[in-house]
Design a protein around this motif. Structure first.
Motif, PDB file in Angstrom:
ATOM      1  N   LYS A 121      14.190 -68.861  55.246  1.00 17.76           N
ATOM      2  CA  LYS A 121      13.826 -70.036  56.064  1.00 17.76           C
ATOM      3  C   LYS A 121      14.926 -70.355  57.076  1.00 17.76           C
ATOM      4  N   LEU A 122      16.160 -70.025  56.696  1.00 22.00           N
ATOM      5  CA  LEU A 122      17.329 -70.309  57.537  1.00 22.00           C
ATOM      6  C   LEU A 122      18.235 -69.095  57.505  1.00 22.00           C
ATOM      7  N   ASP A 123      18.974 -68.840  58.581  1.00 17.44           N
ATOM      8  CA  ASP A 123      20.039 -67.849  58.447  1.00 17.44           C
ATOM      9  C   ASP A 123      21.325 -68.610  58.092  1.00 17.44           C
ATOM     10  N   LEU A 124      22.419 -67.860  57.938  1.00 19.03           N
ATOM     11  CA  LEU A 124      23.619 -68.508  57.426  1.00 19.03           C
ATOM     12  C   LEU A 124      24.202 -69.524  58.416  1.00 19.03           C
ATOM     13  N   THR A 125      24.117 -69.248  59.709  1.00 21.25           N
ATOM     14  CA  THR A 125      24.663 -70.216  60.674  1.00 21.25           C
ATOM     15  C   THR A 125      23.829 -71.502  60.635  1.00 21.25           C
ATOM     16  N   GLN A 126      22.532 -71.361  60.410  1.00 16.86           N
ATOM     17  CA  GLN A 126      21.692 -72.568  60.313  1.00 16.86           C
ATOM     18  C   GLN A 126      22.017 -73.353  59.045  1.00 16.86           C
ATOM     19  N   ALA A 127      22.242 -72.621  57.939  1.00 14.69           N
ATOM     20  CA  ALA A 127      22.616 -73.306  56.692  1.00 14.69           C
ATOM     21  C   ALA A 127      23.938 -74.056  56.891  1.00 14.69           C
ATOM     22  N   GLU A 128      24.875 -73.433  57.606  1.00 14.17           N
ATOM     23  CA  GLU A 128      26.134 -74.120  57.906  1.00 14.17           C
ATOM     24  C   GLU A 128      25.863 -75.362  58.759  1.00 14.17           C
ATOM     25  N   GLY A 129      24.878 -75.239  59.644  1.00 15.13           N
ATOM     26  CA  GLY A 129      24.483 -76.370  60.483  1.00 15.13           C
ATOM     27  C   GLY A 129      23.991 -77.538  59.628  1.00 15.13           C
ATOM     28  N   VAL A 130      23.261 -77.233  58.560  1.00 13.27           N
ATOM     29  CA  VAL A 130      22.786 -78.284  57.655  1.00 13.27           C
ATOM     30  C   VAL A 130      23.973 -79.022  57.049  1.00 13.27           C
ATOM     31  N   ALA A 131      24.939 -78.243  56.548  1.00 15.12           N
ATOM     32  CA  ALA A 131      26.128 -78.857  55.925  1.00 15.12           C
ATOM     33  C   ALA A 131      26.882 -79.700  56.947  1.00 15.12           C
ATOM     34  N   ASP A 132      27.033 -79.156  58.156  1.00 12.04           N
ATOM     35  CA  ASP A 132      27.782 -79.892  59.188  1.00 12.04           C
ATOM     36  C   ASP A 132      27.054 -81.160  59.600  1.00 12.04           C
ATOM     37  N   LEU A 133      25.732 -81.089  59.640  1.00 11.43           N
ATOM     38  CA  LEU A 133      24.952 -82.265  60.042  1.00 11.43           C
ATOM     39  C   LEU A 133      25.137 -83.399  59.027  1.00 11.43           C
ATOM     40  N   ILE A 134      25.159 -83.023  57.759  1.00 13.60           N
ATOM     41  CA  ILE A 134      25.335 -84.042  56.718  1.00 13.60           C
ATOM     42  C   ILE A 134      26.728 -84.652  56.790  1.00 13.60           C
ATOM     43  N   GLU A 135      27.703 -83.837  57.159  1.00 18.13           N
ATOM     44  CA  GLU A 135      29.075 -84.337  57.216  1.00 18.13           C
ATOM     45  C   GLU A 135      29.447 -84.954  58.551  1.00 18.13           C
ATOM     46  N   ALA A 136      28.567 -84.827  59.553  1.00 22.10           N
ATOM     47  CA  ALA A 136      28.927 -85.261  60.903  1.00 22.10           C
ATOM     48  C   ALA A 136      29.227 -86.753  60.941  1.00 22.10           C
ATOM     49  N   GLU A 137      30.380 -87.094  61.532  1.00 18.83           N
ATOM     50  CA  GLU A 137      30.770 -88.503  61.655  1.00 18.83           C
ATOM     51  C   GLU A 137      30.710 -88.962  63.095  1.00 18.83           C
ATOM     52  N   THR A 138      30.792 -88.033  64.030  1.00 14.86           N
ATOM     53  CA  THR A 138      30.729 -88.418  65.439  1.00 14.86           C
ATOM     54  C   THR A 138      29.452 -87.838  66.041  1.00 14.86           C
ATOM     55  N   LEU A 139      29.052 -88.420  67.167  1.00 15.62           N
ATOM     56  CA  LEU A 139      27.852 -87.907  67.832  1.00 15.62           C
ATOM     57  C   LEU A 139      28.077 -86.482  68.311  1.00 15.62           C
ATOM     58  N   GLY A 140      29.329 -86.177  68.693  1.00 13.63           N
ATOM     59  CA  GLY A 140      29.653 -84.811  69.129  1.00 13.63           C
ATOM     60  C   GLY A 140      29.416 -83.821  67.996  1.00 13.63           C
ATOM     61  N   GLN A 141      29.892 -84.170  66.798  1.00 15.64           N
ATOM     62  CA  GLN A 141      29.692 -83.286  65.642  1.00 15.64           C
ATOM     63  C   GLN A 141      28.213 -83.170  65.324  1.00 15.64           C
ATOM     64  N   LYS A 142      27.537 -84.309  65.432  1.00 14.48           N
ATOM     65  CA  LYS A 142      26.111 -84.323  65.094  1.00 14.48           C
ATOM     66  C   LYS A 142      25.320 -83.412  66.026  1.00 14.48           C
ATOM     67  N   SER A 143      25.580 -83.514  67.320  1.00 12.15           N
ATOM     68  CA  SER A 143      24.733 -82.724  68.210  1.00 12.15           C
ATOM     69  C   SER A 143      25.071 -81.236  68.096  1.00 12.15           C
ATOM     70  N   GLN A 144      26.335 -80.925  67.824  1.00 17.63           N
ATOM     71  CA  GLN A 144      26.670 -79.511  67.622  1.00 17.63           C
ATOM     72  C   GLN A 144      26.002 -78.969  66.358  1.00 17.63           C
ATOM     73  N   ALA A 145      26.031 -79.768  65.284  1.00 18.34           N
ATOM     74  CA  ALA A 145      25.421 -79.326  64.027  1.00 18.34           C
ATOM     75  C   ALA A 145      23.914 -79.138  64.194  1.00 18.34           C
ATOM     76  N   LEU A 146      23.314 -80.061  64.916  1.00 19.34           N
ATOM     77  CA  LEU A 146      21.860 -79.998  65.110  1.00 19.34           C
ATOM     78  C   LEU A 146      21.482 -78.766  65.923  1.00 19.34           C
ATOM     79  N   ARG A 147      22.308 -78.477  66.914  1.00 13.53           N
ATOM     80  CA  ARG A 147      22.050 -77.298  67.736  1.00 13.53           C
ATOM     81  C   ARG A 147      22.127 -76.037  66.864  1.00 13.53           C
ATOM     82  N   GLN A 148      23.119 -76.030  65.964  1.00 13.65           N
ATOM     83  CA  GLN A 148      23.299 -74.876  65.087  1.00 13.65           C
ATOM     84  C   GLN A 148      22.141 -74.770  64.094  1.00 13.65           C
ATOM     85  N   LEU A 149      21.746 -75.923  63.544  1.00 13.09           N
ATOM     86  CA  LEU A 149      20.644 -75.947  62.582  1.00 13.09           C
ATOM     87  C   LEU A 149      19.342 -75.463  63.213  1.00 13.09           C
ATOM     88  N   THR A 150      19.133 -75.806  64.467  1.00 14.26           N
ATOM     89  CA  THR A 150      17.872 -75.424  65.094  1.00 14.26           C
ATOM     90  C   THR A 150      17.953 -74.036  65.745  1.00 14.26           C
TER      91      THR A 150
END
Ligand SMILES: Nc1nc2c(ncn2[C@@H]2O[C@H](COP(=O)(O)OP(=O)(O)OP(=O)(O)O)[C@@H](O)[C@H]2O)c(=O)[nH]1
Ligand SMILES: [Mg+2]
Length: 443
Positions: A121-150
């Motif tokens: 369902k996900l490749d490894l970079t997307q799975a990392e994106g999930v982890a980063d999205l959950i940990e994101a504290e700034t909007l910058g981190q959030k949008s980068q994580a979301l980009r990676q997840l998608t």
């Protein structure tokens, strides 16, 4: 971790809370529906009011249940999401009732996402994106994580992998049929040109100034300067607290002291360092060595000058703008205004600080925005991509020196393997453990 186990966990945050979401995934979902839901499993993907009960028929709670039959779920398995009242006792009762059932156990950290990965369902970079999205504290981190997840990173690496596969196919034809067609040196030209283009692209990604990693882990600002310039006073002002010891004695700070702040929408680590001077003192010398290292690693380096002992000329800066900036401190006791300073402040009374902070913010924003879509967001990517680039360079050299197409093919295969392992497509058991164990339970 048998994949045949059914796993369950609290997927929502700290209790008590208004609602708690308990997630269940695996083959026992049908049995759970039959035994724990008074009215059985609801229709697929439709929120349904339900009574949850334990195996003895005791009511656990009344709430909403969502059923996602395989393969159309996050994990690819049959999945249930129970929306309960967020009381600790409710959740405890629910998890106990679930794990009392045959083949059901509590999930390990990241196990839901690991199953999603294993189900493709996900490749490894997307799975990392999930982890980063959950940990994101700034909007910058959030949008980068979301980009990676998608799939933003997946597209980049899969594109390189496909190009490498194409190049490998071209080279393998030359290995298999060396005498076919035109065997002049020019037969290599298409491979050489595409290889060069790929090397340029990967080199550019590796040279993006760590922007992706910095957005994820924080940008770095170092404050350096002579002893007593007021570096620790400045750090404390930027931190809004007494993080570092300030005294009138030169050589007070020995070690690097870092504080974390959000500036320009990004996480930023600001480091106070030992004053730079010639010294016989072993401890101080080590502090100075660390100060220089911190400055080298920083994105921005503030050279702080003591305004009560102003030099006549601007001190040389080892880093050109925008990394290096000269700031004169102690504006309150300054005899004359030097024209060469980027900023004149008083860390003690706060004058000039608004302007300095606004400048730091603007510089951080501009670093963060300097790469539109960073290809690297973690050390793992950098390491593998670096190895991939080494293999590509070696392929190019082998091609240029006519060492034989077998060698070129072997280097290309190496580069393909590195790219695939970034995506988690091969040889990943050890990486998987490292990536997923850092997730929270329930994800
Ligand atoms: N008048 C004045 N004094 C300041 C100012 N900033 C710092 N000081 C004083 O300068 C002295 C040294 O300050 P620190 O912040 O400890 O200086 P430092 O650069 O960290 O010094 P080291 O750790 O020894 O390298 C202290 O007595 C501070 O109170 C300022 O803006 N104006
Ligand atoms: Mg200090």
């Amino acid at each position: 971790m048998g994949a045949q186990d059914t796993i369950c966990a609290l997927a929502s945050g700290t209790l008590p809370s208004a609602l708690a979401v308990v997630r269940v995934s695996g083959p026992a979902v049908y049995a759970i529906g039959a035994q724990l839901l008074a009215e059985g499993l609801p229709p697929a993907r439709r929120g349904t009011l339900a009574k949850f009960q334990d195996a003895d028929g005791n009511l656990i709670d009344e709430g909403i249940v969502l059923f996602f039959p395989a393969p159309n779920s996050y994990t690819g398995e049959d999945t249930l999401e129970l929306f309960l009242h967020g009381g600790p006792a409710v959740v405890e009762h629910a998890l106990r009732a679930l794990t009392d059932l045959e083949g059901v156990r509590l999930a390990e950290p990241g196990e839901f996402t690991r199953r999603a990965f294993e189900a493709g369902k996900l490749d490894l970079t997307q799975a990392e994106g999930v982890a980063d999205l959950i940990e994101a504290e700034t909007l910058g981190q959030k949008s980068q994580a979301l980009r990676q997840l998608t799939g933003g990173l997946s597209d980049i690496y899969a594109g390189w992998r496909d190009e490498l596969m194409y190049l490998l196919a071209l080279v393998e034809v030359m290995v298999d049929f060396p005498d076919e067609g035109d065997v002049s040196a020019d037969a290599d030209a298409p491979v050489r040109d595409r290889l060069d283009a790929l090397i340029r692209e990967v080199t550019a990604a590796l040279g993006e100034g760590w922007v992706g990693e910095r957005i994820r882990d924080g940008f770095r600002i170092a404050i350096i300067g002579a002893p007593n310039a007021g570096k620790s006073t400045l750090l404390n002002r930027l931190a809004g607290r007494e993080a570092a010891i300030v005294t009138s004695k030169p050589g007070t700070t020995r070690d690097v002291i870092e504080i974390r702040r959000v500036l320009g929408g990004q996480v930023v680590w600001i480091a106070d360092t030992a004053g730079l001077r010639e010294t016989e003192d072993e401890i101080e010398a080590e502090g100075i060595r660390r100060a220089k290292m911190t400055a080298d690693d920083a994105d921005l380096c503030l050279l702080l000058i003591d305004g009560s002992d102003l030099p006549s000329a601007p001190p040389p800066l080892p880093w050109p703008d925008p990394k290096g900036m000269v700031v004169v401190n102690k504006a309150d006791v300054l005899a004359e205004t030097p024209g060469w300073a980027s900023h004149i402040i008083s860390a003690k009374d706060g004058s000039g600080m608004d302007r300095l902070e606004a400048d730091l913010e603007a510089r951080i924003r501009s670093f963060a925005g300097s790469v539109e879509a960073p290809a690297i967001t973690r050390a793992r990517h950098r390491e593998k991509l670096g190895r991939g680039l080494a293999a590509l360079t070696s392929a190019r050299d082998a091609l240029a020196s006519g060492l034989g197409h077998e060698l070129v093919a072997e280097d290309l295969r190496l580069a393909i393997r590195e790219t695939q392992s970034i995506l988690g497509q091969i040889g990943v058991e050890d990486i998987l453990g490292a990536v997923f164990s850092r997730f929270c339970i329930g994800k």
